[in-house]
Design an enzyme around this catalytic site. Structure first.
Site, PDB file in Angstrom:
ATOM      1  N   ASN A 210      26.550 -11.189 -30.951  1.00 14.26           N
ATOM      2  CA  ASN A 210      27.572 -10.172 -31.202  1.00 14.26           C
ATOM      3  C   ASN A 210      28.330  -9.906 -29.906  1.00 14.26           C
ATOM      4  O   ASN A 210      28.019 -10.493 -28.871  1.00 14.26           O
ATOM      5  CB  ASN A 210      26.941  -8.896 -31.777  1.00 14.26           C
ATOM      6  CG  ASN A 210      25.940  -8.281 -30.832  1.00 14.26           C
ATOM      7  OD1 ASN A 210      26.299  -7.785 -29.774  1.00 14.26           O
ATOM      8  ND2 ASN A 210      24.668  -8.337 -31.201  1.00 14.26           N
ATOM      9  N   ASP A 278      20.659  -7.896 -36.635  1.00 12.28           N
ATOM     10  CA  ASP A 278      19.875  -7.428 -37.774  1.00 12.28           C
ATOM     11  C   ASP A 278      19.209  -8.576 -38.522  1.00 12.28           C
ATOM     12  O   ASP A 278      18.282  -8.365 -39.279  1.00 12.28           O
ATOM     13  CB  ASP A 278      20.785  -6.644 -38.739  1.00 12.28           C
ATOM     14  CG  ASP A 278      21.227  -5.328 -38.119  1.00 12.28           C
ATOM     15  OD1 ASP A 278      20.428  -4.738 -37.368  1.00 12.28           O
ATOM     16  OD2 ASP A 278      22.379  -4.909 -38.356  1.00 12.28           O
ATOM     17  N   LYS A 288      19.471 -30.152 -33.447  1.00  9.60           N
ATOM     18  CA  LYS A 288      20.821 -29.644 -33.670  1.00  9.60           C
ATOM     19  C   LYS A 288      21.276 -29.981 -35.105  1.00  9.60           C
ATOM     20  O   LYS A 288      21.141 -31.136 -35.527  1.00  9.60           O
ATOM     21  CB  LYS A 288      21.759 -30.283 -32.638  1.00  9.60           C
ATOM     22  CG  LYS A 288      23.137 -29.714 -32.673  1.00  9.60           C
ATOM     23  CD  LYS A 288      24.028 -30.410 -31.660  1.00  9.60           C
ATOM     24  CE  LYS A 288      25.465 -30.063 -31.950  1.00  9.60           C
ATOM     25  NZ  LYS A 288      26.397 -30.994 -31.388  1.00  9.60           N
ATOM     26  N   ASP A 307      12.892  -4.187 -36.054  1.00  5.86           N
ATOM     27  CA  ASP A 307      13.712  -3.048 -35.625  1.00  5.86           C
ATOM     28  C   ASP A 307      13.010  -2.405 -34.428  1.00  5.86           C
ATOM     29  O   ASP A 307      11.972  -1.751 -34.577  1.00  5.86           O
ATOM     30  CB  ASP A 307      13.905  -2.047 -36.765  1.00  5.86           C
ATOM     31  CG  ASP A 307      14.985  -1.042 -36.406  1.00  5.86           C
ATOM     32  OD1 ASP A 307      14.927  -0.477 -35.284  1.00  5.86           O
ATOM     33  OD2 ASP A 307      15.887  -0.823 -37.222  1.00  5.86           O
ATOM     34  N   ILE A 308      13.546  -2.648 -33.255  1.00  6.42           N
ATOM     35  CA  ILE A 308      12.881  -2.200 -32.020  1.00  6.42           C
ATOM     36  C   ILE A 308      12.820  -0.675 -31.964  1.00  6.42           C
ATOM     37  O   ILE A 308      11.773  -0.082 -31.702  1.00  6.42           O
ATOM     38  CB  ILE A 308      13.630  -2.760 -30.789  1.00  6.42           C
ATOM     39  CG1 ILE A 308      13.669  -4.285 -30.871  1.00  6.42           C
ATOM     40  CG2 ILE A 308      12.970  -2.291 -29.489  1.00  6.42           C
ATOM     41  CD1 ILE A 308      14.583  -4.944 -29.871  1.00  6.42           C
ATOM     42  N   PHE A 325      21.377   4.391 -30.676  1.00  4.85           N
ATOM     43  CA  PHE A 325      22.836   4.341 -30.822  1.00  4.85           C
ATOM     44  C   PHE A 325      23.164   3.934 -32.255  1.00  4.85           C
ATOM     45  O   PHE A 325      22.379   3.228 -32.887  1.00  4.85           O
ATOM     46  CB  PHE A 325      23.435   3.295 -29.875  1.00  4.85           C
ATOM     47  CG  PHE A 325      23.758   3.842 -28.524  1.00  4.85           C
ATOM     48  CD1 PHE A 325      25.058   4.173 -28.195  1.00  4.85           C
ATOM     49  CD2 PHE A 325      22.759   4.047 -27.582  1.00  4.85           C
ATOM     50  CE1 PHE A 325      25.367   4.688 -26.951  1.00  4.85           C
ATOM     51  CE2 PHE A 325      23.051   4.557 -26.335  1.00  4.85           C
ATOM     52  CZ  PHE A 325      24.362   4.882 -26.020  1.00  4.85           C
ATOM     53  N   LYS A 343      15.234   6.065 -38.538  1.00  8.12           N
ATOM     54  CA  LYS A 343      14.617   5.438 -37.360  1.00  8.12           C
ATOM     55  C   LYS A 343      13.680   6.381 -36.631  1.00  8.12           C
ATOM     56  O   LYS A 343      13.048   5.996 -35.654  1.00  8.12           O
ATOM     57  CB  LYS A 343      15.701   4.950 -36.399  1.00  8.12           C
ATOM     58  CG  LYS A 343      16.688   4.019 -37.061  1.00  8.12           C
ATOM     59  CD  LYS A 343      16.885   2.781 -36.252  1.00  8.12           C
ATOM     60  CE  LYS A 343      17.919   1.900 -36.914  1.00  8.12           C
ATOM     61  NZ  LYS A 343      17.985   0.589 -36.343  1.00  8.12           N
TER      62      LYS A 343
END
Ligand code: C5P
Length: 411
Positions: A210, A278, A288, A307-308, A325, A343
């Site tokens: 990302n 995610d 490859k 999910d940390i 965040f 969370k």
């Protein structure tokens, strides 16, 4: 923010001189009286008029002006403020200061002052790492001056290295800590910060990633360290340098990030600022992926990543303060409220990322959500966001004794 009531700011010659204008603006916004001396070199980059427009007072620039001496003698000028700040401090003024040379108003004031002196150097990286500059800095420290370390980055000359003047918001934070007579509000506290993107492998050469730059997470790690916390930063792949005074570990995917966070526990504070993917490939291809084999369409089977934030929030070693965040493209606040609960984190910093804004940008507009309520912050520089957050964290720990005391040793 506790700042000195007045500062004598000495601006010397550097491309970073323009940053002194922003620094004056920030100081004035906090009610600090700023008196300025603009050196001959400084005046080549910015004008006395620009400086005076921001300080609201006269800018001093000539040692031998009779009018100035009558108005305020140079000795009096050197003692007019609570502290003397040289920003930017060129290699030249550092050399003169360390040798005790007094051949203009700036150097004379520096030799005559009886107030604390802080320097924020700015110069080419080769000049900064030159043994002569290193000697000068050691001498200045031995003489009692404090040094705000320059940072790493691209230089005005096109080269890359350490030598950029610290950001004005960071200088403000440094002054704030100094004025608390060296008392760092988070000393004794341990903090873990995640930052940057994760890269989830598809095959040996491709990954799902990302656009996170890590700017916000890195600024938070640095600000926590400046406030005295012992900080471990777990960073995905970013182009930023490792922040000063922070232990940085580099990881690539979400799984490795969680392992590194677990290894860094216990801690008092966890800030999950990383943009963790995610989804990941359940089994990344060992070879490859070939174009011809994929025909006209390629389907990738993805499974959720760990999910940390949720894992750390619900772990036995949960830090006393867990902060996450939420970068959302729509329904920012409803989504963020739901996320904070899902969370199980104490605070959640929500920011809109519509159209790719925020990722990679230098500013951020945050709404802080907690059980106590919601607080919308104005749009600000990511360093300023970091310092605002660290102030809130310091206030949180100052108000109440830690809800969970950190026990034991590192896993
Ligand atoms: O679920 P979402 O990605 O929107 O949540 C954002 C928050 O959760 C951020 O604090 C991010 O660091 C954290 N997160 C995480 N592990 C994931 C996904 C997000 O720690 N797998």
């Amino acid at each position: 923010m506790s700042l000195p009531r007045s500062v004598l700011l000495i601006i010397t010659g550097s491309v970073a001189s323009y940053k002194a204008l922003e620094l004056i603006r920030l100081l004035r916004a906090q009610g600090v009286t700023v008196t300025t001396i603009l050196s001959r070199g400084g005046a080549k980059f910015i004008t006395p008029l620009a400086v005076s427009s921001l300080t609201g007072t006269k800018t001093y620039d000539d040692l031998f002006s009779l009018t100035d001496e009558v108005e305020m003698g140079h000795i009096e000028l050197s003692r007019v403020a609570d502290l003397v700040l040289v920003a930017p401090a060129s290699a030249d003024i550092l050399a003169k200061m360390s040798a005790g040379i007094a051949d203009d108003l700036a150097t004379t004031a520096l030799l005559a002052t009886n107030k604390p002196v802080i320097v924020a150097p700015a110069m080419n990286h080769k000049m900064w790492s030159h043994p002569a500059t290193e000697r000068n800095i050691s001498q200045l420290k031995a003489d009692g001056s404090r040094v705000i370390q320059p940072t790493e980055g691209s230089m005005a000359c096109g080269e890359f290295g350490v030598g950029r003047m610290a950001e004005p918001a960071d200088i403000l934070q440094f002054l704030s800590q100094q004025s608390r007579t060296g008392n760092t509000p988070l000393s004794g506290k341990r903090a873990i910060v995640t930052s940057g993107p994760t890269a989830e492998p598809i095959d040996p050469v491709r990954y799902l990633g990302n656009r996170s730059s890590g700017k916000q997470g890195h600024a938070i790690a640095e600000a926590l360290a400046m406030a005295g916390a012992e900080v471990t930063l777990i960073s995905g792949a970013v182009t930023l340098p490792d922040p000063q005074g922070v232990t940085t570990q580099h990881v690539t995917d979400a799984e490795a990030m969680l392992t590194a966070v677990n290894q860094a526990l216990p801690a008092d504070i966890f800030v999950g600022a990383a943009a963790v993917a995610d989804w990941r490939m359940e089994k990344p291809a060992l070879q490859k992926l070939k174009k011809q084999k994929a025909a006209s369409r390629l389907t990738l089977e993805l499974v959720p990543t760990v999910d940390i934030l949720a894992t750390i929030s619900n772990s036995k070693k949960r830090p006393a303060l867990v902060i996450g965040f939420a970068a959302e493209t729509d329904k920012l606040l409803p989504n963020a409220r739901a996320k904070r609960k899902a969370k199980n984190c104490d605070w959640l910093l929500a920011n809109a990322v519509t159209g790719g804004a925020v990722f990679g940008a230098d500013t951020n507009q945050i709404t802080l959500l907690s059980a106590e309520g919601e607080e919308a912050w104005e749009q600000m520089d990511k360093h300023a966001v970091a310092h605002r957050l660290v102030e809130k964290i310091s206030g949180h720990f100052a108000q109440k004794l830690p809800t969970r005391l950190v026990k034991g040793t590192r896993a």
